[in-house]
Motif scaffolding. Structure first.
Motif, PDB file in Angstrom:
ATOM      1  N   ASN A  68      -5.795 -12.171  -9.256  1.00  0.00           N
ATOM      2  CA  ASN A  68      -5.015 -11.369  -8.315  1.00  0.00           C
ATOM      3  C   ASN A  68      -4.008 -10.565  -9.137  1.00  0.00           C
ATOM      4  N   TRP A  71      -0.387  -5.745 -10.527  1.00  0.00           N
ATOM      5  CA  TRP A  71      -0.361  -4.334 -10.157  1.00  0.00           C
ATOM      6  C   TRP A  71      -1.750  -3.727 -10.377  1.00  0.00           C
ATOM      7  N   GLN A  72      -2.017  -2.650  -9.657  1.00  0.00           N
ATOM      8  CA  GLN A  72      -3.249  -1.890  -9.858  1.00  0.00           C
ATOM      9  C   GLN A  72      -3.054  -0.480  -9.330  1.00  0.00           C
ATOM     10  N   THR A  74      -5.133   2.652  -7.570  1.00  0.00           N
ATOM     11  CA  THR A  74      -6.348   3.079  -6.890  1.00  0.00           C
ATOM     12  C   THR A  74      -6.337   4.596  -6.743  1.00  0.00           C
ATOM     13  N   LYS A  94      -0.251  -0.036  -6.348  1.00  0.00           N
ATOM     14  CA  LYS A  94      -0.094  -1.212  -5.506  1.00  0.00           C
ATOM     15  C   LYS A  94       0.467  -2.357  -6.331  1.00  0.00           C
ATOM     16  N   LYS A  96       0.929  -6.344  -6.155  1.00  0.00           N
ATOM     17  CA  LYS A  96       0.430  -7.506  -5.414  1.00  0.00           C
ATOM     18  C   LYS A  96      -0.264  -7.081  -4.116  1.00  0.00           C
ATOM     19  N   GLY A  97      -0.996  -5.958  -4.188  1.00  0.00           N
ATOM     20  CA  GLY A  97      -1.740  -5.473  -3.041  1.00  0.00           C
ATOM     21  C   GLY A  97      -0.950  -4.634  -2.062  1.00  0.00           C
TER      22      GLY A  97
END
Length: 334
Positions: A68, A71-72, A74, A94, A96-97
């Protein structure tokens, strides 16, 4: 889920896919003996167009390779070149989503040395003194041994500031950095309960730096700067607790030299400590000169002698609005 893949060229398109990329031979094995991936990416379609380049649609990537990710990023379209960069359109950051930031276009460096020229991630904030704030910066990787950062801060209530920081490594024992910042305070009124305070329009400066440089094999220079022109600005607008509570400004520089058994040094130091916005006390050395001769054997006899000498001008001045009101400084020779 499925793929169109050319076994000879090793190129193709993957659908609803997820991938990992590592530095391979450049990576260092971890303590358990494994080599962790450096980039994790996924997408509705993932097209490999060259040995190190991927085009991803309706996907994202992260260098936080956890189940999990913390950070990411998109995007609708992403061009990823391993060990070089990621180019994103309609980027959403994002944490933690949770969506945190949107940018229509973004370049993200992925070089092996983690140093690329370009704009840094901007930041936004809100404060009762500053108002709405936007901070941004530009990083310049000049070469392997030097770099610089240029930054700008804009505050809706307080004004704006700009500055630059330069860093270098000339040799293993010769490094330095210096930072200059100018803040343009506009007139502002603040209300706290039933008390109202007005800050006049002004300009203030802050200079910090450290230098440690080997001039020759025997002579070394060092310097330190920790200077600001306005105590109120320093304590009102800094978010760092150390900077916010700092009431001392320092100018220091010196030389040390060794010639066989003889060690010499020259030091200039001016340390000013504020007890209020207008009152301060000055200490230091203006200058201090020392010489130390290591024990030497005399005339081949079992007798040794050494010598130490020091001359210092030691200030002890009380200032009010920069004017000396009391001077108890003295000079000393030992």
């Amino acid at each position: 889920e499925r793929a169109d893949f050319n076994a000879k060229t090793r190129l193709g398109t993957f659908y609803t896919a997820q991938g990992f990329a590592a530095l391979g031979k450049e990576a260092d094995p971890g303590m358990p003996g494994t080599i962790d991936p450096d980039v994790q990416f996924y997408g509705e379609t993932l097209e490999k167009v060259s040995e190190d380049t991927y085009i991803i649609s309706k996907g994202g990537f992260t260098s936080c390779v956890q189940a999990n990710p913390r950070w990411q990023m998109t995007s609708g379209s992403l061009r990823l070149r391993v060990d070089h960069y990621a180019l994103l359109k309609n980027m959403m950051l994002k944490v933690k989503g949770v969506p945190a930031l949107y940018l229509p276009y973004m370049y993200y460096p992925l070089s092996k040395d983690n140093r690329n020229t370009g704009f840094l991630m901007p930041s936004y904030g809100a404060s009762s003194y500053k108002g709405q704030t936007i901070s941004n910066a530009f990083f310049w990787a000049i070469n392997r041994s030097t770099d610089a950062t240029f930054f700008h801060d804009w505050y809706t209530r307080a004004g704006q500031g700009a500055g630059a920081e330069y860093r270098y490594v000339a040799a293993a024992q010769s490094t330095g950095d210096i930072k200059f910042y100018r803040f343009n305070q506009k007139e502002a009124t603040f209300t706290d309960g039933d008390q109202t305070q007005t800050l006049d329009a002004s300009q203030s400066y802050e200079i910090t730096g450290n230098l440690n440089h080997a001039l020759t094999q025997r002579i070394r220079a060092r310097a330190r700067l920790d200077y600001f022109t306005n105590l109120v600005t320093q304590q009102l607008y800094h978010q760092n607790l150390y900077q916010q509570s700092r009431n001392r400004r320092l100018i220091e520089g010196g030389l040390t030299a060794g010639f066989g058994p003889l060690m010499t040094s020259v030091l200039y130091q001016r340390s000013e400590i504020f007890s209020s916005e207008t009152s301060s006390q000055v200490y230091g050395s203006e200058p201090r000169v020392t010489a130390n001769l290591a024990p030497q054997r005399l005339l081949n006899a079992p007798i040794y002698a050494s010598a130490n000498a020091e001359f210092a001008v030691l200030p002890n001045r009380s200032l009010s609005n920069g004017v000396v009101v009391s001077d108890q400084g003295y000079s000393r020779l030992d």
